[in-house]
Design a protein around this motif. Structure first.
Motif, PDB file in Angstrom:
ATOM      1  N   LEU A 135       0.825  -1.214   0.000  1.00 56.83           N
ATOM      2  CA  LEU A 135       0.000   0.000   0.000  1.00 56.83           C
ATOM      3  C   LEU A 135       0.855   1.259   0.000  1.00 56.83           C
ATOM      4  N   ILE A 136       2.022   1.218   0.648  1.00 52.48           N
ATOM      5  CA  ILE A 136       2.885   2.399   0.704  1.00 52.48           C
ATOM      6  C   ILE A 136       3.335   2.801  -0.696  1.00 52.48           C
ATOM      7  N   ASN A 137       3.836   1.841  -1.464  1.00 49.45           N
ATOM      8  CA  ASN A 137       4.301   2.153  -2.820  1.00 49.45           C
ATOM      9  C   ASN A 137       3.148   2.504  -3.753  1.00 49.45           C
ATOM     10  N   GLN A 138       1.998   1.872  -3.560  1.00 47.22           N
ATOM     11  CA  GLN A 138       0.840   2.221  -4.379  1.00 47.22           C
ATOM     12  C   GLN A 138       0.413   3.657  -4.125  1.00 47.22           C
ATOM     13  N   THR A 139       0.475   4.092  -2.875  1.00 43.79           N
ATOM     14  CA  THR A 139       0.136   5.475  -2.546  1.00 43.79           C
ATOM     15  C   THR A 139       1.140   6.436  -3.154  1.00 43.79           C
ATOM     16  N   LEU A 140       2.427   6.092  -3.078  1.00 44.60           N
ATOM     17  CA  LEU A 140       3.459   6.942  -3.683  1.00 44.60           C
ATOM     18  C   LEU A 140       3.279   7.036  -5.191  1.00 44.60           C
ATOM     19  N   ALA A 141       2.891   5.919  -5.818  1.00 45.99           N
ATOM     20  CA  ALA A 141       2.705   5.909  -7.274  1.00 45.99           C
ATOM     21  C   ALA A 141       1.577   6.840  -7.698  1.00 45.99           C
ATOM     22  N   ARG A 142       0.543   6.965  -6.879  1.00 43.46           N
ATOM     23  CA  ARG A 142      -0.581   7.856  -7.206  1.00 43.46           C
ATOM     24  C   ARG A 142      -0.144   9.320  -7.254  1.00 43.46           C
ATOM     25  N   PHE A 143       0.924   9.634  -6.515  1.00 40.88           N
ATOM     26  CA  PHE A 143       1.420  11.008  -6.510  1.00 40.88           C
ATOM     27  C   PHE A 143       2.640  11.168  -7.424  1.00 40.88           C
ATOM     28  N   GLY A 144       2.894  10.154  -8.254  1.00 39.42           N
ATOM     29  CA  GLY A 144       3.952  10.253  -9.240  1.00 39.42           C
ATOM     30  C   GLY A 144       5.338   9.877  -8.763  1.00 39.42           C
ATOM     31  N   PHE A 145       5.447   9.295  -7.574  1.00 40.59           N
ATOM     32  CA  PHE A 145       6.755   8.890  -7.061  1.00 40.59           C
ATOM     33  C   PHE A 145       7.053   7.448  -7.465  1.00 40.59           C
ATOM     34  N   PRO A 146       8.323   7.112  -7.659  1.00 39.97           N
ATOM     35  CA  PRO A 146       8.667   5.733  -8.035  1.00 39.97           C
ATOM     36  C   PRO A 146       8.525   4.781  -6.844  1.00 39.97           C
ATOM     37  N   SER A 147       8.362   3.515  -7.154  1.00 43.50           N
ATOM     38  CA  SER A 147       8.277   2.503  -6.098  1.00 43.50           C
ATOM     39  C   SER A 147       9.649   2.327  -5.447  1.00 43.50           C
ATOM     40  N   LEU A 148       9.650   2.182  -4.145  1.00 43.26           N
ATOM     41  CA  LEU A 148      10.888   2.040  -3.387  1.00 43.26           C
ATOM     42  C   LEU A 148      11.001   0.626  -2.823  1.00 43.26           C
ATOM     43  N   ASP A 149      12.212   0.127  -2.837  1.00 44.13           N
ATOM     44  CA  ASP A 149      12.468  -1.204  -2.269  1.00 44.13           C
ATOM     45  C   ASP A 149      12.761  -1.036  -0.786  1.00 44.13           C
ATOM     46  N   TRP A 150      11.691  -0.863  -0.014  1.00 45.33           N
ATOM     47  CA  TRP A 150      11.834  -0.557   1.407  1.00 45.33           C
ATOM     48  C   TRP A 150      12.595  -1.639   2.160  1.00 45.33           C
ATOM     49  N   LEU A 151      12.325  -2.893   1.857  1.00 44.76           N
ATOM     50  CA  LEU A 151      12.880  -4.006   2.627  1.00 44.76           C
ATOM     51  C   LEU A 151      14.142  -4.585   2.027  1.00 44.76           C
ATOM     52  N   GLY A 152      14.477  -4.199   0.800  1.00 39.72           N
ATOM     53  CA  GLY A 152      15.644  -4.759   0.138  1.00 39.72           C
ATOM     54  C   GLY A 152      16.782  -3.783  -0.045  1.00 39.72           C
TER      55      GLY A 152
END
Length: 291
Positions: A135-152
């Motif tokens: 959900l965090i990356n999906q929310t960021l994507a809605r605002f035009g931000f790239p997906s982040l590899d939070w855990l990797g």
């Protein structure tokens, strides 16, 4: 020789508390003593222990992974201390407000993380921070931000762990502060109002001094709990990537129960115990100087 009724009455209370002492000796003091002894040995649990003296301690202090875990644990502890305490105080002030509707429901909601399994909480956040469908990356994507590899990512992996630690501690500590707020004599606020103090001045000169014992207690339990953190990094990242989130307790578990180096793991445990005792002593001395 018979025991007099008077002497018997002196021993009766001790018979009731004896089981508690036996449990403490068998399951607490006994393992602690065994851990201290085995820290001077090399032992895999299957073969006879081999005496090593101070070799385990010297190896610990020259172990680069150990120092990485110490750094991570200090980050967890300091963030918890300097973020959770102010946030929980502000939350307690909000929950204590007479203008807040449904205060009992809100208190129950914020206390829920304490009665919820830490593993279950970590699993939930594991899905939230997932790189592909979280959900965090999906929310960021809605605002035009790239997906982040939070855990990797080594530079980002600490963030999810810290978020879970803060979220877990916030409810409990706010309840402690709430109890402290409700124990403050209201006449102190009335006297401050008569003297012309505004709300901020009342908070600064009445609330904070009265909450000093609670603040000390909360800071101690947070510091001790954060230095023993295990579940959150274990479930979220398993200590990775490349030990970037590994805590001291995780490293102890790795050496002891994965690699079966119980003597070395016991030495790590002794170092952690001394560190926690030292930090607690510093906090106690600081509290004494502030009084």
């Amino acid at each position: 020789m018979r025991i007099s009724l008077k002497n018997r009455s002196k021993w009766v209370p001790y018979t009731f508390i004896l089981p508690a002492y036996l449990v403490f000796v068998i399951f607490m003091f006994g393992p602690m003593l065994f851990s201290v002894i085995i820290s001077f040995f090399s032992w895999s649990g299957m073969q006879a222990p081999v005496f090593k003296g101070w070799e385990n301690l010297r190896r610990v202090f020259s172990d680069s992974v150990f120092w990485i875990s110490v750094r991570n644990t200090l980050i967890y502890s300091l963030v918890s201390l300097f973020v959770v305490v102010p946030l929980s105080l502000l939350l307690a002030l909000a929950l204590d407000s007479p203008h807040l509707k449904g205060r009992l429901v809100c208190r129950a909601i914020y206390f829920a993380p304490i009665v919820t399994s830490t593993v279950a909480i970590s699993q939930t956040f594991l899905m939230l921070f997932n790189k592909d469908f979280g959900l965090i990356n999906q929310t960021l994507a809605r605002f035009g931000f790239p997906s982040l590899d939070w855990l990797g990512s080594r530079s980002l992996a600490l963030v999810p762990v810290i978020v879970v630690i803060i979220w877990r501690w916030l409810g409990l500590t706010s309840i402690y502060f709430l109890a402290g707020l409700q124990g403050i004599d209201k006449q102190l606020y009335d006297a401050a109002k008569v003297d012309g103090a505004n709300p901020f001045q009342r908070f600064l000169n009445v609330t904070l001094p009265q909450l000093r014992p609670i603040s000390f207690f909360v800071s101690v339990i947070i510091l001790i709990g954060s230095m023993q953190v295990f579940d959150e990094p274990q479930v979220l990242t398993n200590g990775g990537p490349a030990n970037a989130t590994r805590s001291v307790v995780q490293y102890l578990y790795l050496r002891g129960f994965t690699q079966f180096r119980f003597g070395y793991a016991s030495t790590i445990g002794m170092v952690l115990f001394i560190a926690i005792a030292g930090f607690s002593a510093i906090q106690a001395k600081t509290k004494k100087n502030l009084q």
